[in-house]
Each structure stands twice: as C-alpha cells, then as structure tokens.
Design an enzyme around this catalytic site. Sequence first.
Site, PDB file in Angstrom:
ATOM      1  N   ASN A  94       0.857  -1.176   0.000  1.00  0.00           N
ATOM      2  CA  ASN A  94       0.000   0.000   0.000  1.00  0.00           C
ATOM      3  C   ASN A  94       0.900   1.235   0.000  1.00  0.00           C
ATOM      4  O   ASN A  94       1.454   1.611   1.020  1.00  0.00           O
ATOM      5  CB  ASN A  94      -0.902  -0.018   1.245  1.00  0.00           C
ATOM      6  CG  ASN A  94      -1.791   1.209   1.332  1.00  0.00           C
ATOM      7  OD1 ASN A  94      -1.905   1.981   0.386  1.00  0.00           O
ATOM      8  ND2 ASN A  94      -2.429   1.393   2.480  1.00  0.00           N
TER       9      ASN A  94
ATOM     10  N   LYS B 267       0.073   4.227  -0.295  1.00  0.00           N
ATOM     11  CA  LYS B 267      -0.613   5.378   0.302  1.00  0.00           C
ATOM     12  C   LYS B 267      -0.416   6.608  -0.598  1.00  0.00           C
ATOM     13  O   LYS B 267      -0.383   6.474  -1.821  1.00  0.00           O
ATOM     14  CB  LYS B 267      -0.144   5.591   1.739  1.00  0.00           C
ATOM     15  CG  LYS B 267      -0.330   4.323   2.592  1.00  0.00           C
ATOM     16  CD  LYS B 267      -0.107   4.535   4.058  1.00  0.00           C
ATOM     17  CE  LYS B 267      -0.320   3.234   4.812  1.00  0.00           C
ATOM     18  NZ  LYS B 267      -0.193   3.401   6.271  1.00  0.00           N
TER      19      LYS B 267
ATOM     20  N   HIS C 102      -9.546   0.861   4.983  1.00  0.00           N
ATOM     21  CA  HIS C 102      -8.307   1.071   5.729  1.00  0.00           C
ATOM     22  C   HIS C 102      -8.577   2.060   6.857  1.00  0.00           C
ATOM     23  O   HIS C 102      -9.405   2.962   6.729  1.00  0.00           O
ATOM     24  CB  HIS C 102      -7.221   1.605   4.793  1.00  0.00           C
ATOM     25  CG  HIS C 102      -5.856   1.620   5.394  1.00  0.00           C
ATOM     26  ND1 HIS C 102      -5.438   2.606   6.265  1.00  0.00           N
ATOM     27  CD2 HIS C 102      -4.811   0.761   5.268  1.00  0.00           C
ATOM     28  CE1 HIS C 102      -4.191   2.362   6.636  1.00  0.00           C
ATOM     29  NE2 HIS C 102      -3.792   1.237   6.045  1.00  0.00           N
TER      30      HIS C 102
ATOM     31  N   GLU D   3      -7.080   4.539   7.858  1.00  0.00           N
ATOM     32  CA  GLU D   3      -6.897   5.944   7.482  1.00  0.00           C
ATOM     33  C   GLU D   3      -8.101   6.470   6.712  1.00  0.00           C
ATOM     34  O   GLU D   3      -8.408   7.662   6.767  1.00  0.00           O
ATOM     35  CB  GLU D   3      -5.600   6.091   6.673  1.00  0.00           C
ATOM     36  CG  GLU D   3      -4.363   5.869   7.539  1.00  0.00           C
ATOM     37  CD  GLU D   3      -3.129   5.452   6.761  1.00  0.00           C
ATOM     38  OE1 GLU D   3      -2.111   5.169   7.414  1.00  0.00           O
ATOM     39  OE2 GLU D   3      -3.176   5.400   5.517  1.00  0.00           O
TER      40      GLU D   3
ATOM     41  N   GLU E 254      -5.174  -4.965  10.550  1.00  0.00           N
ATOM     42  CA  GLU E 254      -4.157  -3.965  10.826  1.00  0.00           C
ATOM     43  C   GLU E 254      -4.502  -3.223  12.116  1.00  0.00           C
ATOM     44  O   GLU E 254      -5.348  -2.320  12.102  1.00  0.00           O
ATOM     45  CB  GLU E 254      -4.074  -2.948   9.680  1.00  0.00           C
ATOM     46  CG  GLU E 254      -3.454  -3.487   8.411  1.00  0.00           C
ATOM     47  CD  GLU E 254      -2.974  -2.352   7.510  1.00  0.00           C
ATOM     48  OE1 GLU E 254      -1.822  -2.402   7.080  1.00  0.00           O
ATOM     49  OE2 GLU E 254      -3.757  -1.427   7.256  1.00  0.00           O
TER      50      GLU E 254
ATOM     51  N   GLY F 298       2.564   2.335  10.975  1.00  0.00           N
ATOM     52  CA  GLY F 298       3.546   3.406  10.857  1.00  0.00           C
ATOM     53  C   GLY F 298       4.207   3.825  12.145  1.00  0.00           C
ATOM     54  O   GLY F 298       4.933   4.824  12.182  1.00  0.00           O
TER      55      GLY F 298
ATOM     56  N   SER G 166       3.380  -2.086  10.552  1.00  0.00           N
ATOM     57  CA  SER G 166       4.822  -2.093  10.813  1.00  0.00           C
ATOM     58  C   SER G 166       5.474  -3.429  10.496  1.00  0.00           C
ATOM     59  O   SER G 166       6.342  -3.909  11.234  1.00  0.00           O
ATOM     60  CB  SER G 166       5.097  -1.688  12.275  1.00  0.00           C
ATOM     61  OG  SER G 166       4.699  -0.358  12.518  1.00  0.00           O
TER      62      SER G 166
ATOM     63  N   GLY H 161       2.873  -1.180   4.383  1.00  0.00           N
ATOM     64  CA  GLY H 161       2.829   0.247   4.107  1.00  0.00           C
ATOM     65  C   GLY H 161       4.187   0.782   3.712  1.00  0.00           C
ATOM     66  O   GLY H 161       4.649   0.606   2.589  1.00  0.00           O
TER      67      GLY H 161
END
Length: 245
Positions: free
Chosen positions: A8, A10, A93, A95, A163, A169, A207, A228
């Site tokens: 991903n 992003k 996701h 986010e 996730e 992250g 992560s 990510g």
Amino acid sequence: MRHLVAGNWKMNGSRAMAAQLISELKAASAGLNADLLVCPPFPYLIHAHEFLTGSTIALGAQDCAAQESGAHTGDVAPMMLKDCGATHVILGHSERRSDHGESSAEVAAKAKAAQAAGLVAIVCVGETDSQRVAGETLKVVESQIVNSVPQGSSPANLVVAYEPVWAIGTGKTPTAGDVEVVHAHIRKLLVSSLKDGQGVKILYGGSVKPSNAAELMAVPEVNGALVGGASLKAADFLGIAAACA
C-alpha cells in the site's frame, strides 16, 4: 494457502518512482513463495499497469466508490479501476475510516460494488490503541467483519487484512501470540458466515518489515501481509515476501 504480500503506497510516489520500484520488483520476484501486489495512488495506476507488463505482479487501488458512475465528483468507480488493469482494491483502511469518516456500512457497499466489477476487495479491520487497552480488540474486529464484509463473498473476491491501528507506521507490532488470537477469531467469523470462509486469505498489516516478517508470516491463519512504508523500498518489500514459507 499461498501467501499474498500487498504493498500500500498510500499518498506517496511519482511516475518515475513507480517505474523504478516496479522494475526492481520485476527483476527479483521470480521464485518467491508469495504473490505480490502493488497499490499505487490513482494517478499512477495506468502507468503501473504498463510497467508491470510481462510480470506476475498484480495491481491494486487504494479505494473506490460504491457507485458505478454518475455525478460523484472526485470519486472513482470500481470498473474504472478494472479498466486501468487493477485486480484488487483496498477498502476500509483505518486511514479512510478515520480521515474520511467511513463507516463499516459504507465499506461493505464499496466492497460489494468492487466485487460486482470483478475486483478482489481487500477489507481492512483493526482496533485503536484505546480499544486495545480497554480489552475490546476482538469485539471491535468482529463488528467490523460482520458489518464490512458483503454476504456471499468468497476466496475469489475477498481478502481480509487485520491492521491494528496503533501499529500502523509506529514501529510497534503486536506479539505473534496476539496476532494469532485475532486471526483465529477472524477465521472463525469467516467460516461461520461465508460458504468457503476457510479459503479466504487473512493478511496481517502494521509495521511489517523484513526483520519481523518471518515470525509474523509463520503465525497460523496469517496468509500474507499488507505492507505500508516498507513497500516503497524494493529490498524491504522483497525481503518480506521472501520470509513467506
């Protein structure tokens, strides 16, 4: 079950970056015991599709609309993604859920539309740090699974990605034991609600990096990774894929 390692990107990259990264992935992907998937931002989908020519690496997007077409400024229909060469799309996701206020019902509508267009919906679920501390992880994940996964989904059109929001992250990861508990619960839910829930891939994300990939990919019911930051570097992404048995 063969592992899937999805990258991903992003809101990162450029056309030049996509060309370079995909070139490096293509050169070193042969012989891996995992399928690779890259998910660049919308503007680079068609370029990535062209760069991927001659490889087995699949292409995915990071979101889609629930509508087929119409007056929906700024949205992208699932069939448009397919027309650009995509086979998968990431939905729900954390986010998207936090930055755009997406509900599980909206995620389910998008997933249903994506599946109708012939795409594989990668439905993301996961708890926040406060929910984890409160001991609500399984409750939160179960609610998201029940309300985000369309009825009638199958291994051919659904992937689930767990996730934990607090691990995305941050460099923090759950223990292998914690991941095992959640993935076992997700599997139980899929088996009880879908005709072939046992065959649906469940990815772990949050992560993931080469240094912890082997331990995470060895956990029962972990069928790959949603990556990510590490997916932006060919060596790291390939290192994670190489850790899949």
